[in-house]
Design an enzyme around this catalytic site. Sequence first.
Site, PDB file in Angstrom:
ATOM      1  CG  ASN A  14      64.916 -70.036  12.919  1.00 37.58           C
ATOM      2  OD1 ASN A  14      65.774 -69.298  13.353  1.00 37.58           O
ATOM      3  ND2 ASN A  14      65.227 -71.069  12.160  1.00 37.58           N
ATOM      4  CG  ASN A  73      74.278 -74.588  12.142  1.00 35.80           C
ATOM      5  OD1 ASN A  73      73.488 -73.712  12.483  1.00 35.80           O
ATOM      6  ND2 ASN A  73      75.572 -74.356  12.006  1.00 35.80           N
ATOM      7  CB  CYS A  82      70.432 -69.879  17.386  1.00 36.76           C
ATOM      8  SG  CYS A  82      68.877 -69.962  16.467  1.00 36.76           S
ATOM      9  CG  ASN A  84      64.392 -66.529  15.513  1.00 36.23           C
ATOM     10  OD1 ASN A  84      63.940 -65.517  16.033  1.00 36.23           O
ATOM     11  ND2 ASN A  84      64.556 -66.634  14.207  1.00 36.23           N
ATOM     12  CG  ASN A 155      75.698 -66.025  14.594  1.00 32.66           C
ATOM     13  OD1 ASN A 155      75.543 -64.817  14.730  1.00 32.66           O
ATOM     14  ND2 ASN A 155      74.674 -66.827  14.395  1.00 32.66           N
ATOM     15  CG  ASN A 190      74.238 -67.315   9.605  1.00 28.50           C
ATOM     16  OD1 ASN A 190      73.767 -68.417   9.425  1.00 28.50           O
ATOM     17  ND2 ASN A 190      75.027 -67.038  10.640  1.00 28.50           N
ATOM     18  CD  GLU A 208      69.405 -69.457  10.127  1.00 26.65           C
ATOM     19  OE1 GLU A 208      70.224 -69.753  11.028  1.00 26.65           O
ATOM     20  OE2 GLU A 208      68.169 -69.457  10.293  1.00 26.65           O
ATOM     21  NE  ARG A 209      77.682 -70.300  10.958  1.00 25.33           N
ATOM     22  CZ  ARG A 209      78.751 -70.182  11.730  1.00 25.33           C
ATOM     23  NH1 ARG A 209      79.959 -70.306  11.217  1.00 25.33           N
ATOM     24  NH2 ARG A 209      78.619 -69.926  13.016  1.00 25.33           N
ATOM     25  CB  CYS A 217      68.117 -65.795  10.716  1.00 27.06           C
ATOM     26  SG  CYS A 217      69.773 -65.841  11.435  1.00 27.06           S
ATOM     27  N   GLY A 218      67.126 -65.030  14.035  1.00 27.82           N
ATOM     28  CA  GLY A 218      67.147 -63.998  15.065  1.00 27.82           C
ATOM     29  C   GLY A 218      68.409 -63.164  15.051  1.00 27.82           C
TER      30      GLY A 218
END
Length: 276
Positions: A14, A73, A82, A84, A155, A190, A208-209, A217-218
């Site tokens: 990522n 994003n 986020c 990661n 999120n 997501n 992921e959006r 995706c962490g």
Amino acid sequence: MRTTQFSKGQGTGNDFVILLDRPGMLNLTPAHVKWLCDRRFGVGGDGLLRATRASNIPEWDGRPDMWFMDFRNADGSIAEMCGNGLRVFAEFLREEGLITGNEVDIATRVGVKHVLVHGDGTITADLGRAAVSDEPVTVTLDGRSWQATPVDVGNPHAVVLLGADDDLDELPVQTQPSWEPRSAFPDGVNIEFVEMIEPGHVRMRVHERGVGETLSCGTGTVAVAAAMTAATGHHGPWTVDVPGGRIVVEESDDGFRLIGPAVIQIHGEVICPDLG
């Protein structure tokens, strides 16, 4: 046109463009972020991390001297969190000498997150609690539909546990899935597709959006661990295999923590066009 210093880092594939903006003077428009994250015309990344002081964020009401992770994003939209990116952000601060020691509290749009940099290349990030909803949504991809579990990790996520007849590797996760009801995620979501290997061990792919499919995706791995804990009663730790590597998610009294690698790969400068 202007020349901008940048770094680039990744956590389990990522990857992120990183900009250091101590005084908070960078006027980052969505068009600039989108260009920087473009893999052909810009630097390339799943998102952008701007490192600035929290005092430069108008909506921040905490300590002003903290480092703030301003995450965007790849499409230029602002995102809340986020996982990661948080680990990569901490590694960037450490390598740049912007923090002392191996622990740091980082300000984000969903509050303060504690991060510990280990000496073995891995980083632990405390992401806090994850709220698992008991009101399922329906996710549809490539003409097939599944019941998904909504999870809020700061999120929004929708976790799909695949059945025995589903092939995780064959799913066109790069295509935007849809969901019903649409009102469940008015700002996008997501979506994780999960294959159970055994209690405590899963495989995952994610759309992921604002980005599309990513190698990891962490917050998605935390959402998966929370959803699987609720479904199986296994409280972890959870090993989550993603296309970009492996992440371990542990549960504590304060929520979930994410353990995985983070690497700063590149330092350089880029000439940004005038995009308005």
